[in-house]
Write a protein that holds these residues in place. Structure first.
Motif, PDB file in Angstrom:
ATOM      1  N   LEU A   1       8.881  22.399 -57.463  1.00 38.27           N
ATOM      2  CA  LEU A   1       8.432  22.616 -56.091  1.00 38.27           C
ATOM      3  C   LEU A   1       9.134  23.880 -55.614  1.00 38.27           C
ATOM      4  O   LEU A   1      10.328  23.868 -55.348  1.00 38.27           O
ATOM      5  CB  LEU A   1       8.777  21.405 -55.213  1.00 38.27           C
ATOM      6  N   GLU A   2       8.380  24.976 -55.524  1.00 40.97           N
ATOM      7  CA  GLU A   2       8.973  26.300 -55.367  1.00 40.97           C
ATOM      8  C   GLU A   2       8.636  26.896 -54.004  1.00 40.97           C
ATOM      9  O   GLU A   2       7.473  27.084 -53.663  1.00 40.97           O
ATOM     10  CB  GLU A   2       8.450  27.215 -56.470  1.00 40.97           C
ATOM     11  N   SER A   3       9.675  27.233 -53.225  1.00 42.56           N
ATOM     12  CA  SER A   3       9.466  27.722 -51.865  1.00 42.56           C
ATOM     13  C   SER A   3      10.127  29.055 -51.607  1.00 42.56           C
ATOM     14  O   SER A   3      10.202  29.482 -50.457  1.00 42.56           O
ATOM     15  CB  SER A   3      10.025  26.697 -50.864  1.00 42.56           C
TER      16      SER A   3
ATOM     17  N   ALA B   1      12.830  33.850 -58.143  1.00 42.64           N
ATOM     18  CA  ALA B   1      13.028  32.418 -58.381  1.00 42.64           C
ATOM     19  C   ALA B   1      11.820  31.778 -59.047  1.00 42.64           C
ATOM     20  O   ALA B   1      11.967  30.897 -59.903  1.00 42.64           O
ATOM     21  CB  ALA B   1      13.348  31.706 -57.071  1.00 42.64           C
ATOM     22  N   LEU B   2      10.623  32.200 -58.664  1.00 46.50           N
ATOM     23  CA  LEU B   2       9.424  31.535 -59.207  1.00 46.50           C
ATOM     24  C   LEU B   2       9.309  31.707 -60.720  1.00 46.50           C
ATOM     25  O   LEU B   2       9.138  30.704 -61.429  1.00 46.50           O
ATOM     26  CB  LEU B   2       8.176  32.031 -58.483  1.00 46.50           C
TER      27      LEU B   2
ATOM     28  N   LEU C   1       3.868  23.613 -61.479  1.00 45.73           N
ATOM     29  CA  LEU C   1       4.642  24.316 -60.465  1.00 45.73           C
ATOM     30  C   LEU C   1       3.791  24.429 -59.209  1.00 45.73           C
ATOM     31  O   LEU C   1       2.696  25.009 -59.240  1.00 45.73           O
ATOM     32  CB  LEU C   1       5.066  25.708 -60.945  1.00 45.73           C
ATOM     33  N   LEU C   2       4.283  23.867 -58.114  1.00 46.68           N
ATOM     34  CA  LEU C   2       3.621  23.971 -56.817  1.00 46.68           C
ATOM     35  C   LEU C   2       4.374  24.988 -55.970  1.00 46.68           C
ATOM     36  O   LEU C   2       5.546  24.790 -55.645  1.00 46.68           O
ATOM     37  CB  LEU C   2       3.614  22.608 -56.111  1.00 46.68           C
ATOM     38  N   TRP C   3       3.700  26.076 -55.625  1.00 43.66           N
ATOM     39  CA  TRP C   3       4.326  27.127 -54.818  1.00 43.66           C
ATOM     40  C   TRP C   3       3.913  26.926 -53.362  1.00 43.66           C
ATOM     41  O   TRP C   3       2.729  26.919 -53.037  1.00 43.66           O
ATOM     42  CB  TRP C   3       3.867  28.501 -55.312  1.00 43.66           C
TER      43      TRP C   3
ATOM     44  N   PRO D   1       7.894  39.772 -53.255  1.00 40.04           N
ATOM     45  CA  PRO D   1       6.741  39.456 -54.096  1.00 40.04           C
ATOM     46  C   PRO D   1       7.171  38.932 -55.461  1.00 40.04           C
ATOM     47  O   PRO D   1       8.279  39.209 -55.932  1.00 40.04           O
ATOM     48  CB  PRO D   1       6.008  40.798 -54.221  1.00 40.04           C
ATOM     49  N   VAL D   2       6.276  38.195 -56.079  1.00 38.44           N
ATOM     50  CA  VAL D   2       6.542  37.599 -57.388  1.00 38.44           C
ATOM     51  C   VAL D   2       5.907  38.454 -58.478  1.00 38.44           C
ATOM     52  O   VAL D   2       4.750  38.864 -58.372  1.00 38.44           O
ATOM     53  CB  VAL D   2       5.972  36.168 -57.464  1.00 38.44           C
TER      54      VAL D   2
END
Length: 312
Positions: free
Chosen positions: A201-203, A208-209, A222-224, A232-233
């Protein structure tokens, strides 16, 4: 009436002003606000506020002073928690009755105000997660950005469902309460977590992602759901090819539901009244200090939920 309005300038904050008292539509109740919650995401919204007479505020608790003209929803005199689309940082707000839940005596206005956005996000994230895995009991979950209001609710709800949750916080102090709520492990950087994890669970976003994605188990999810870092990722797809097999990355929005929020708000209220959910009240201040609290949220100086009480 008094309410906070966006300054619409480089400061991206709010100021108190006299505004017209809202006139409820047919399916709206007029609520006298006793407390409201401020979320970090709302500080982002103030940087680019919507056009027109929009005013901020989505999490409120208070007293119904005018029932909905169409007869739906709670009666005059009922204590409620609500999730209006906007306008909650004021003395009164019109709330669609489908966005209200009645409060029992055991739940205070301050507790209730901390429930809507953060609580709905946590509840619905775990629903999506459970649909993916079949159940949460025994599942290993990694939660980034865990020290905010959503993170505290997620930790407690996931632990109660039997999950083994690792929480990522920037410091031991910010994560201390998460252990009490059931976190199995606490780390201060994603790369320090011990995978693999069935769910992430990525916030945070930024670096980090991709680090969290690499820790997924085969066929993990993975739920963003946030961008706390505001960075930005960038994904290295060659790294993904040698990482978790058939991993799924999904963007999540708590508002992506077909039904009004009232039923889920009632669930959060019931769990709180039963002592099974504990709003983490990191800051409770008088509403005149809203601009100051916005600055503290931007500076990541608030752990848990931030609530303002409306004194008249």
């Amino acid at each position: 009436m008094r309410a906070f309005v966006a300054t619409r300038d480089a400061a991206a904050t709010v100021r108190q002003a006299e505004v017209e008292e809202p006139v409820p539509r047919a399916d709206e109740a007029l609520v006298k606000v006793e407390a409201y919650s401020v979320n970090r995401g709302e500080t982002f919204q103030l940087e680019r506020p919507p056009d027109g007479d929009w005013r901020p505020g989505k999490d409120v608790a208070g007293l119904v002073v005018q029932a909905a003209p169409d007869g739906s929803g709670p009666a005059v005199g009922r204590r409620v928690v609500g999730h209006p689309p906007a306008g909650g940082w004021g003395e009164y707000v019109a709330v669609p009755t489908g966005q209200l839940a009645v409060l029992p005596e055991q739940v205070t206005a301050v507790q209730a105000a901390a429930l809507p956005l953060a609580g709905l996000t946590a509840l619905r994230l775990l629903r999506v997660a459970a649909r993916h895995t079949g159940h949460l009991a025994g599942r290993r979950i990694l939660l980034t950005g865990a020290a905010g209001g959503v993170g505290h609710y997620l930790t407690e709800l996931a632990a109660a469902a039997g999950a083994e949750l690792t929480a990522v916080t920037s410091s031991p102090e910010r994560g201390e309460r998460l252990r009490e709520l059931g976190a199995a492990e606490l780390v201060h950087a994603v790369e320090s977590a011990r995978g693999p994890f069935d769910l992430v669970l990525e916030s945070t976003g930024g670096t980090a992602l991709p680090e969290a994605l690499a820790l997924l188990a085969p066929r993990g999810l993975l739920l963003w759901f946030g961008q706390a870092s505001r960075q930005p990722v960038t994904l290295d797809f060659f790294r993904i090819l040698t990482g978790p097999t058939s991993a799924t990355v999904r963007q999540f929005s708590y508002a992506d539901v077909d039904e009004p929020d009232g039923a889920d708000l009632a669930t959060l209220v019931r769990l709180t009244a039963e002592g099974r959910l504990h709003p983490e009240l990191g800051e409770v201040r008088d509403w005149t200090r809203t601009p100051e609290l916005l600055a503290d949220l931007r500076g990541r100086r608030v752990r848990g939920n931030a609530v303002l009480t409306v004194n008249r």
